[in-house]
Scaffold this motif. Sequence first.
Motif, mmCIF file in Angstrom:
data_model
loop_
_atom_site.group_PDB
_atom_site.id
_atom_site.type_symbol
_atom_site.label_atom_id
_atom_site.label_comp_id
_atom_site.label_asym_id
_atom_site.label_seq_id
_atom_site.Cartn_x
_atom_site.Cartn_y
_atom_site.Cartn_z
ATOM 1 N N TYR A 105 0.825 -1.206 0.000
ATOM 2 C CA TYR A 105 0.000 0.000 0.000
ATOM 3 C C TYR A 105 0.863 1.262 0.000
ATOM 4 C CZ TYR A 105 -4.372 -2.543 0.875
ATOM 5 O OH TYR A 105 -5.473 -3.352 0.757
ATOM 6 N N VAL A 108 2.417 2.242 -3.466
ATOM 7 C CA VAL A 108 1.425 2.825 -4.382
ATOM 8 C C VAL A 108 1.054 4.246 -3.981
ATOM 9 C CG1 VAL A 108 -0.960 2.654 -5.204
ATOM 10 C CG2 VAL A 108 0.462 0.609 -5.080
ATOM 11 N N ASN A 109 0.843 4.452 -2.710
ATOM 12 C CA ASN A 109 0.305 5.734 -2.244
ATOM 13 C C ASN A 109 1.352 6.815 -1.984
ATOM 14 O OD1 ASN A 109 -2.347 4.707 -2.269
ATOM 15 N ND2 ASN A 109 -2.083 3.825 -0.232
ATOM 16 N N PRO A 112 6.721 6.991 -5.011
ATOM 17 C CA PRO A 112 6.857 6.920 -6.483
ATOM 18 C C PRO A 112 8.262 6.621 -6.966
ATOM 19 C CG PRO A 112 6.608 9.191 -5.746
ATOM 20 C CD PRO A 112 6.328 8.328 -4.551
ATOM 21 N N TYR A 117 7.304 0.763 -8.189
ATOM 22 C CA TYR A 117 6.168 1.685 -8.298
ATOM 23 C C TYR A 117 5.508 1.619 -9.678
ATOM 24 C CZ TYR A 117 3.428 5.983 -8.356
ATOM 25 O OH TYR A 117 2.406 6.893 -8.473
ATOM 26 N N GLU A 118 6.324 1.645 -10.727
ATOM 27 C CA GLU A 118 5.754 1.635 -12.079
ATOM 28 C C GLU A 118 4.898 0.390 -12.304
ATOM 29 O OE1 GLU A 118 7.193 1.786 -16.769
ATOM 30 O OE2 GLU A 118 8.631 2.186 -15.168
ATOM 31 N N THR A 121 1.592 0.416 -10.235
ATOM 32 C CA THR A 121 0.555 1.365 -10.645
ATOM 33 C C THR A 121 0.067 1.150 -12.076
ATOM 34 O OG1 THR A 121 2.315 2.961 -11.196
ATOM 35 C CG2 THR A 121 1.274 3.158 -9.020
ATOM 36 N N GLU A 122 0.505 0.060 -12.702
ATOM 37 C CA GLU A 122 -0.045 -0.272 -14.014
ATOM 38 C C GLU A 122 -1.516 -0.661 -13.868
ATOM 39 O OE1 GLU A 122 2.383 -3.352 -15.610
ATOM 40 O OE2 GLU A 122 4.083 -2.018 -16.054
ATOM 41 N N THR A 125 -2.373 -4.311 -12.855
ATOM 42 C CA THR A 125 -1.740 -4.912 -11.680
ATOM 43 C C THR A 125 -2.733 -4.950 -10.520
ATOM 44 O OG1 THR A 125 0.438 -4.087 -12.348
ATOM 45 C CG2 THR A 125 0.174 -4.764 -10.045
ATOM 46 N N GLN A 127 -3.879 -6.122 -6.462
ATOM 47 C CA GLN A 127 -3.234 -6.102 -5.153
ATOM 48 C C GLN A 127 -2.510 -7.414 -4.893
ATOM 49 O OE1 GLN A 127 -2.780 -3.511 -3.576
ATOM 50 N NE2 GLN A 127 -2.299 -3.991 -1.449
ATOM 51 N N ARG A 130 0.822 -7.336 -6.496
ATOM 52 C CA ARG A 130 1.783 -6.554 -5.710
ATOM 53 C C ARG A 130 2.370 -7.399 -4.581
ATOM 54 N NH1 ARG A 130 -2.813 -2.629 -6.106
ATOM 55 N NH2 ARG A 130 -2.357 -1.355 -7.950
#
Length: 258
Positions: A105, A108-109, A112, A117-118, A121-122, A125, A127, A130
């Motif tokens: 979490y 993502v939040n 960056p 991260y990339e 946040t696709e 993708t 949870q 992740r």
Amino acid sequence: MFFDNTTNQLPSFFMNSVPKSGTHLLKQILLGIPDVTHSPKNVFYEGKLKDNAEHFYKLGQLKDNEFAMGHVYYSDEWNYMLKRLGMKHVFLIRDPRDVVVSFAYFIVNKLPNHPLYEYFTEPDTTQKDRYMALIKGKKTKMMDYGNIKVWFGDFIGWLEVEDVYKVTFEELMVSEESRRTAIKKLAKFLWKDLKPPVSMKEMVQQMEANINPSRSMTFRKGEIGSWKGEFDEETIQAFKDVTGDLLIDLGYETDNNW
């Protein structure tokens, strides 16, 4: 270093943690000690050999009643550095399963610049994806990101060092009684052979009273066992396959039948 045990100045010390283990909770507890401070400039990451000279210098600039903090891997060099400076060391860990959940979490939040991260946040993708990336490792454009056993293993050498105060997130969160006991042990560890500015009872009360999750930018839920509502059977099996006896070694399980 030589310290006068009649003073109420606390020699500088180092607070270390595995990321997403309650770092800011412990920081707040430590800042509850009368007159103790921490500067954002005194935060250390990884502790790689190439950075040791700079880190040694910065640690050496700390004054009494001041502490540094960070996420520093275990190394003989860093251990020697702290001993040479006469700095006490507090080390915080958490159940690695909950670390995975919290870290997923957090990336993502709020992170960056993280190598995952990339991917995280696709649009496609999930949870679960992740969690699996953190558990099993993931090759990215930036690097080959190691699995949870490798990543966690970089830190846990500190658990084998005798004169380090080890505390768990769970001890600080499971109950008021457990937290108070852990804080009392922590205060005694830091003030051993020194005269504190207030009674130990008052010290513990002030340290506990300084806890305020709303003042932590990294706090999400702070739950124990949150992984139980997040991992499915495949994720659990992947964690077992990757980590082996890690949870047993850390004392979070007695066998692998969880």
